[in-house]
Write a protein that holds these residues in place. Structure first.
Motif, PDB file in Angstrom:
ATOM      1  N   SER A 116       0.174  -0.880   0.210  1.00 40.42           N
ATOM      2  CA  SER A 116       0.344  -0.411   0.232  1.00 40.42           C
ATOM      3  C   SER A 116       0.936   0.948  -0.768  1.00 40.42           C
ATOM      4  O   SER A 116       0.552   2.466  -0.054  1.00 40.42           O
ATOM      5  N   GLU A 117       1.991   0.817   0.260  1.00 43.30           N
ATOM      6  CA  GLU A 117       3.253   2.503  -0.117  1.00 43.30           C
ATOM      7  C   GLU A 117       2.730   3.611  -0.963  1.00 43.30           C
ATOM      8  O   GLU A 117       2.677   5.049  -1.054  1.00 43.30           O
ATOM      9  N   TRP A 118       3.174   2.922  -1.909  1.00 45.75           N
ATOM     10  CA  TRP A 118       2.666   3.608  -3.240  1.00 45.75           C
ATOM     11  C   TRP A 118       1.467   4.396  -3.037  1.00 45.75           C
ATOM     12  O   TRP A 118       0.852   6.026  -3.353  1.00 45.75           O
ATOM     13  N   ARG A 122       0.484   8.534  -2.364  1.00 40.61           N
ATOM     14  CA  ARG A 122       0.348   9.265  -3.412  1.00 40.61           C
ATOM     15  C   ARG A 122      -1.039  10.166  -3.209  1.00 40.61           C
ATOM     16  O   ARG A 122      -1.735  11.174  -2.499  1.00 40.61           O
ATOM     17  N   LYS A 123      -1.986   9.277  -1.785  1.00 39.49           N
ATOM     18  CA  LYS A 123      -2.824  10.356  -1.615  1.00 39.49           C
ATOM     19  C   LYS A 123      -2.405  10.835  -0.896  1.00 39.49           C
ATOM     20  O   LYS A 123      -3.314  12.134   0.307  1.00 39.49           O
ATOM     21  N   SER A 124      -1.578  11.085   0.210  1.00 39.07           N
ATOM     22  CA  SER A 124      -0.930  12.182   0.569  1.00 39.07           C
ATOM     23  C   SER A 124      -0.693  13.744   0.554  1.00 39.07           C
ATOM     24  O   SER A 124      -0.877  14.692   0.806  1.00 39.07           O
ATOM     25  N   ILE A 125      -0.078  13.071  -0.987  1.00 35.78           N
ATOM     26  CA  ILE A 125      -0.410  14.895  -1.726  1.00 35.78           C
ATOM     27  C   ILE A 125      -1.433  14.702  -2.366  1.00 35.78           C
ATOM     28  O   ILE A 125      -1.647  16.204  -2.046  1.00 35.78           O
ATOM     29  N   VAL A 141       4.026  10.365  -8.777  1.00 40.35           N
ATOM     30  CA  VAL A 141       4.968   9.360  -7.846  1.00 40.35           C
ATOM     31  C   VAL A 141       5.380   8.094  -8.664  1.00 40.35           C
ATOM     32  O   VAL A 141       4.639   7.293  -8.708  1.00 40.35           O
ATOM     33  N   PRO A 142       6.212   8.326  -9.751  1.00 36.57           N
ATOM     34  CA  PRO A 142       6.371   6.804  -9.830  1.00 36.57           C
ATOM     35  C   PRO A 142       6.963   5.998  -8.962  1.00 36.57           C
ATOM     36  O   PRO A 142       7.110   5.948  -8.019  1.00 36.57           O
TER      37      PRO A 142
END
Length: 233
Positions: A116-118, A122-125, A141-142
């Protein structure tokens, strides 16, 4: 994304002091499809360095963004998205025109990282831009690094095919096997410098329009939607 030729932390926007990197050229080519002109060539692309975002924080902007649930790294992304979003809104007011803001960060995960890290980063941004009140903020976020997107185009024998597998590479540059930078160097036959990669993008050898992989598609869809919103404002 690039750097400022003057060494400043803010550049571009009416000046030719922005030195774009491969990801900035990706942005430019994708924008050109919709706008029918190049933001880089018309000097409407601006750049804010990571240290430049730190400067914004120091200019009296007090922000309180709890990161205990999302994790330290994710709180960092959210805070930077918030600062960039606020700066973009200031630019919008000063320039009298809409602004699309892009926060670029590699995911950098390793094979042992949570799957779930990616998505979390991405959601944090996205949440940071939302908190700033910016509707046209985009997370770039590549997964795991921008080299994985570039590999899609330059992989030997099957350009632009089966590219999702590159997202499983380790984001650890010191990894003896599978580090994206090392795999990219092997595919190119030489070091993947910004100058070389920029040339390959400009001559069409690397075409972002043809890249098809989950993390890139998420960015592309969000970016295209942000431009459409900006055009209506």
């Amino acid at each position: 994304m690039g750097s400022c030729s003057s060494g400043e932390r803010f550049c571009g926007l009416g000046k030719d002091d922005f030195r774009p990197g491969p990801m900035a050229l990706f942005v430019d080519k994708l924008a050109d499809i919709i706008l029918n002109y190049s933001p880089l060539e018309t000097y409407i692309m601006a750049y804010v360095s990571e240290k430049g975002l730190g400067d914004l924080k120091e200019k009296g902007r007090k922000i309180f963004l709890s990161g205990s649930k999302a994790g330290k790294g994710n709180a960092y992304f959210r805070k930077n998205a918030f600062l960039l979003g606020r700066y973009a809104l200031e630019m919008k007011e000063d320039q009298g025109q809409s602004v699309v803001a892009i926060l670029f960060r590699d995911c950098d995960g390793t094979r042992s990282s949570p799957r779930s890290e990616w998505d979390d980063k991405r959601k944090s941004i996205v949440s940071g831009f939302k908190l700033a009140g910016l509707r046209t903020g985009v997370a770039m976020v590549p997964k795991t690094k921008s080299e994985c997107w570039l590999l899609c185009a330059v992989q030997e024998g099957q350009s632009y095919r089966d590219c999702a597998r590159f997202e499983e590479l380790s984001g650890n540059d010191s990894s003896e096997k599978g580090a994206p930078k090392k795999v990219l160097r092997e595919a190119l036959g030489e070091e993947g410098t910004s100058e070389l990669l920029n040339d390959l993008i400009r001559n069409g050898t690397i075409d972002p329009i043809r890249i098809d992989m989950p993390s890139f598609n998420a960015f592309k869809e969000d970016f295209e939607e942000a431009i459409r919103i900006a055009m209506k404002e």
